[in-house]
Design a protein around this motif. Structure first.
Motif, PDB file in Angstrom:
ATOM      1  N   ALA A 138      56.196  22.571  83.928  1.00 50.79           N
ATOM      2  CA  ALA A 138      55.932  21.829  84.734  1.00 50.79           C
ATOM      3  C   ALA A 138      55.622  21.744  86.355  1.00 50.79           C
ATOM      4  O   ALA A 138      55.535  21.209  86.931  1.00 50.79           O
ATOM      5  N   VAL A 139      56.763  22.249  86.333  1.00 58.83           N
ATOM      6  CA  VAL A 139      57.167  21.935  88.364  1.00 58.83           C
ATOM      7  C   VAL A 139      56.420  23.647  88.386  1.00 58.83           C
ATOM      8  O   VAL A 139      56.239  23.741  89.381  1.00 58.83           O
ATOM      9  N   LEU A 140      57.737  24.739  87.917  1.00 59.47           N
ATOM     10  CA  LEU A 140      56.552  26.004  88.178  1.00 59.47           C
ATOM     11  C   LEU A 140      55.529  26.174  88.415  1.00 59.47           C
ATOM     12  O   LEU A 140      55.361  27.013  89.750  1.00 59.47           O
ATOM     13  N   SER A 141      54.221  25.479  88.236  1.00 59.40           N
ATOM     14  CA  SER A 141      53.252  25.929  87.607  1.00 59.40           C
ATOM     15  C   SER A 141      52.201  25.634  89.022  1.00 59.40           C
ATOM     16  O   SER A 141      51.319  26.246  89.316  1.00 59.40           O
ATOM     17  N   PRO A 142      52.667  24.262  89.032  1.00 63.02           N
ATOM     18  CA  PRO A 142      52.015  23.930  90.607  1.00 63.02           C
ATOM     19  C   PRO A 142      52.157  23.655  91.535  1.00 63.02           C
ATOM     20  O   PRO A 142      51.540  24.476  92.458  1.00 63.02           O
ATOM     21  N   VAL A 143      53.743  24.509  91.865  1.00 64.21           N
ATOM     22  CA  VAL A 143      54.120  25.444  93.126  1.00 64.21           C
ATOM     23  C   VAL A 143      53.030  26.690  93.480  1.00 64.21           C
ATOM     24  O   VAL A 143      52.595  27.063  94.562  1.00 64.21           O
ATOM     25  N   LEU A 144      52.899  27.218  92.086  1.00 68.22           N
ATOM     26  CA  LEU A 144      52.394  28.601  91.968  1.00 68.22           C
ATOM     27  C   LEU A 144      50.800  28.316  92.623  1.00 68.22           C
ATOM     28  O   LEU A 144      50.482  29.147  93.670  1.00 68.22           O
ATOM     29  N   GLY A 145      50.310  27.313  92.263  1.00 70.41           N
ATOM     30  CA  GLY A 145      48.967  26.750  92.810  1.00 70.41           C
ATOM     31  C   GLY A 145      48.801  26.835  93.948  1.00 70.41           C
ATOM     32  O   GLY A 145      48.161  27.388  95.283  1.00 70.41           O
ATOM     33  N   PHE A 146      49.626  26.065  94.405  1.00 73.80           N
ATOM     34  CA  PHE A 146      49.917  25.092  95.031  1.00 73.80           C
ATOM     35  C   PHE A 146      50.145  26.203  96.661  1.00 73.80           C
ATOM     36  O   PHE A 146      50.001  25.917  98.026  1.00 73.80           O
ATOM     37  N   LEU A 147      51.036  26.961  96.458  1.00 73.12           N
ATOM     38  CA  LEU A 147      51.534  27.803  97.235  1.00 73.12           C
ATOM     39  C   LEU A 147      50.476  29.074  97.837  1.00 73.12           C
ATOM     40  O   LEU A 147      50.196  29.321  98.489  1.00 73.12           O
ATOM     41  N   SER A 148      49.739  29.358  96.487  1.00 70.08           N
ATOM     42  CA  SER A 148      48.703  30.264  96.933  1.00 70.08           C
ATOM     43  C   SER A 148      47.643  30.057  97.260  1.00 70.08           C
ATOM     44  O   SER A 148      46.558  30.754  98.050  1.00 70.08           O
ATOM     45  N   VAL A 149      47.251  29.073  97.647  1.00 76.32           N
ATOM     46  CA  VAL A 149      46.119  27.919  98.271  1.00 76.32           C
ATOM     47  C   VAL A 149      46.825  27.662  99.483  1.00 76.32           C
ATOM     48  O   VAL A 149      45.289  28.035 100.449  1.00 76.32           O
ATOM     49  N   LEU A 150      47.688  27.877  99.691  1.00 80.40           N
ATOM     50  CA  LEU A 150      47.655  28.184 101.782  1.00 80.40           C
ATOM     51  C   LEU A 150      48.071  29.539 102.161  1.00 80.40           C
ATOM     52  O   LEU A 150      48.310  29.442 103.035  1.00 80.40           O
ATOM     53  N   MET A 151      47.967  30.497 100.877  1.00 78.34           N
ATOM     54  CA  MET A 151      48.223  31.409 101.505  1.00 78.34           C
ATOM     55  C   MET A 151      45.998  31.939 101.383  1.00 78.34           C
ATOM     56  O   MET A 151      45.836  33.305 101.895  1.00 78.34           O
ATOM     57  N   GLY A 152      45.598  31.421 100.640  1.00 76.16           N
ATOM     58  CA  GLY A 152      44.367  32.256  99.961  1.00 76.16           C
ATOM     59  C   GLY A 152      44.296  33.247  99.196  1.00 76.16           C
ATOM     60  O   GLY A 152      43.436  34.188  99.772  1.00 76.16           O
ATOM     61  N   ILE A 153      45.127  32.868  98.699  1.00 75.56           N
ATOM     62  CA  ILE A 153      45.766  34.375  97.312  1.00 75.56           C
ATOM     63  C   ILE A 153      45.087  34.006  96.312  1.00 75.56           C
ATOM     64  O   ILE A 153      45.750  32.896  95.211  1.00 75.56           O
ATOM     65  N   GLY A 154      44.976  35.307  95.686  1.00 77.93           N
ATOM     66  CA  GLY A 154      45.238  34.693  94.287  1.00 77.93           C
ATOM     67  C   GLY A 154      46.135  34.915  93.173  1.00 77.93           C
ATOM     68  O   GLY A 154      47.781  34.569  94.031  1.00 77.93           O
ATOM     69  N   GLY A 155      46.309  34.941  91.917  1.00 74.13           N
ATOM     70  CA  GLY A 155      48.146  34.600  91.229  1.00 74.13           C
ATOM     71  C   GLY A 155      48.795  36.573  91.620  1.00 74.13           C
ATOM     72  O   GLY A 155      49.715  35.889  90.800  1.00 74.13           O
ATOM     73  N   GLY A 156      48.689  37.447  92.077  1.00 74.42           N
ATOM     74  CA  GLY A 156      49.489  37.949  91.768  1.00 74.42           C
ATOM     75  C   GLY A 156      50.418  38.100  92.799  1.00 74.42           C
ATOM     76  O   GLY A 156      51.580  39.036  92.134  1.00 74.42           O
ATOM     77  N   SER A 157      50.429  37.501  94.307  1.00 76.44           N
ATOM     78  CA  SER A 157      51.778  38.118  94.814  1.00 76.44           C
ATOM     79  C   SER A 157      52.988  37.231  94.307  1.00 76.44           C
ATOM     80  O   SER A 157      54.104  37.287  94.778  1.00 76.44           O
ATOM     81  N   PHE A 158      52.523  35.933  94.146  1.00 72.42           N
ATOM     82  CA  PHE A 158      53.719  34.545  93.065  1.00 72.42           C
ATOM     83  C   PHE A 158      53.843  35.291  91.785  1.00 72.42           C
ATOM     84  O   PHE A 158      54.598  34.855  91.013  1.00 72.42           O
ATOM     85  N   GLY A 159      52.242  35.430  90.888  1.00 64.29           N
ATOM     86  CA  GLY A 159      52.060  35.130  89.798  1.00 64.29           C
ATOM     87  C   GLY A 159      52.935  36.676  88.547  1.00 64.29           C
ATOM     88  O   GLY A 159      53.862  36.459  88.240  1.00 64.29           O
ATOM     89  N   VAL A 160      53.113  37.712  89.778  1.00 63.99           N
ATOM     90  CA  VAL A 160      53.936  38.712  88.958  1.00 63.99           C
ATOM     91  C   VAL A 160      54.507  38.853  89.010  1.00 63.99           C
ATOM     92  O   VAL A 160      55.661  38.895  88.574  1.00 63.99           O
ATOM     93  N   PRO A 161      55.478  38.341  90.628  1.00 67.97           N
ATOM     94  CA  PRO A 161      57.030  38.439  90.720  1.00 67.97           C
ATOM     95  C   PRO A 161      57.872  37.488  89.328  1.00 67.97           C
ATOM     96  O   PRO A 161      58.650  37.900  88.980  1.00 67.97           O
TER      97      PRO A 161
END
Length: 272
Positions: free
Chosen positions: A149-172
């Motif tokens: 519940a904490v990590l999933s919105p953080v992943l979406g939030f940081l991705s939008v701040l960088m204009g990226i999809g799921g790879g850069s944060f999702g894969v790691p």
């Protein structure tokens, strides 16, 4: 006549950006957004569209391209049975919430602040690409409950701040929690769709004071169309090269290059 010349200049620059982004995405397995955002920023600055909202347009347009490329990618991976739909379903709501909060934050910030944020996050991604080890683990399985519940919105939030999809944060994130790399890459493509669709809907409503021709909200349609066309052509070339070359040293080189680009954006954001 001036608009025609401007559009031709934009077209040539964007075709080159799309071609390079496609090759690197196919070769290194990195999301196109990590390449497109700084490329858009420098291209539109050169074309005379530097403004306090320029980074908003770069982020919005990058995320628009990710809708198409991520859908194409996740469908291709799903044919091979590589997508973990249970992870996607469990993380989807949190990612969407984080992405929408990200759009709200981005729309309220000026370009210099967004440059600084992108620079800091890109340095972190570059460090992981350069020095990260495949055996690193934070857990034996993907988290659930409060941690998810904490990590999933953080992943979406940081991705939008960088204009990226799921790879850069999702894969790691997935590999650190013991998801096999091929399954993590496939599932992260689904993250990209979940991040990009709601965030682009928000970016289409952003009011831009200065924008290139054919821009709706913070999404430039010329950049979107040309980049999509080129990445669809050149991404398979990069994937073919990946089978001939060892991508791991190339990822480290790209990680260093990404850090240099990020540090340059930080320098400009700080007015140095």
């Amino acid at each position: 006549m001036d608009n025609v010349i401007l559009l031709l200049g934009m077209g040539l620059m964007l075709l080159a950006i799309g071609a390079i982004a496609g090759v690197l995405a196919g070769l290194l397995g990195v999301g196109g957004g990590i390449i497109l955002v700084p490329a858009f920023f420098y291209a539109f600055s050169v074309l005379g569209f530097d403004s306090p909202q320029l980074m908003q347009m770069c982020l919005g347009t990058s995320l628009a391209t990710i809708i198409v490329t991520s859908i194409r990618s996740v469908l291709a991976h799903d044919k091979k049975g590589a997508v973990d739909w249970s992870i996607l379903k469990g993380w989807a709501i949190g990612i969407v919430v984080g992405a929408l909060v990200g759009v709200f934050v981005v729309s309220s910030l000026r370009s210099t602040a967004l440059q600084a944020i992108f620079g800091i996050l890109a340095v972190i991604v570059g460090l992981y690409m350069t020095f990260g080890q495949s055996h690193w683990r934070l857990g034996r399985r993907m988290p659930i409950g409060v941690t998810r519940a904490v990590l999933s919105p953080v992943l979406g939030f940081l991705s939008v701040l960088m204009g990226i999809g799921g790879g850069s944060f999702g894969v790691p994130t997935m590999t650190l929690f013991n998801v096999p790399i091929h399954r993590a890459v496939a599932t992260a493509a689904g993250f990209g769709v979940i991040i990009a669709v709601p965030s682009v809907a928000g970016f289409l409503l952003v009011d831009m004071e200065i924008a290139p021709p054919l821009t709706i909200g913070a999404v430039n349609l010329v950049a979107f169309g040309l980049v999509i066309a080129m990445t669809l052509i050149t991404a398979p070339w990069g994937a073919a090269l990946a089978h001939r070359l060892d991508p791991e040293p190339l990822k480290k080189i790209f990680g260093i290059f990404l850090m240099l680009v990020a540090l340059n954006m930080l320098r400009k954001a700080l007015g140095w």
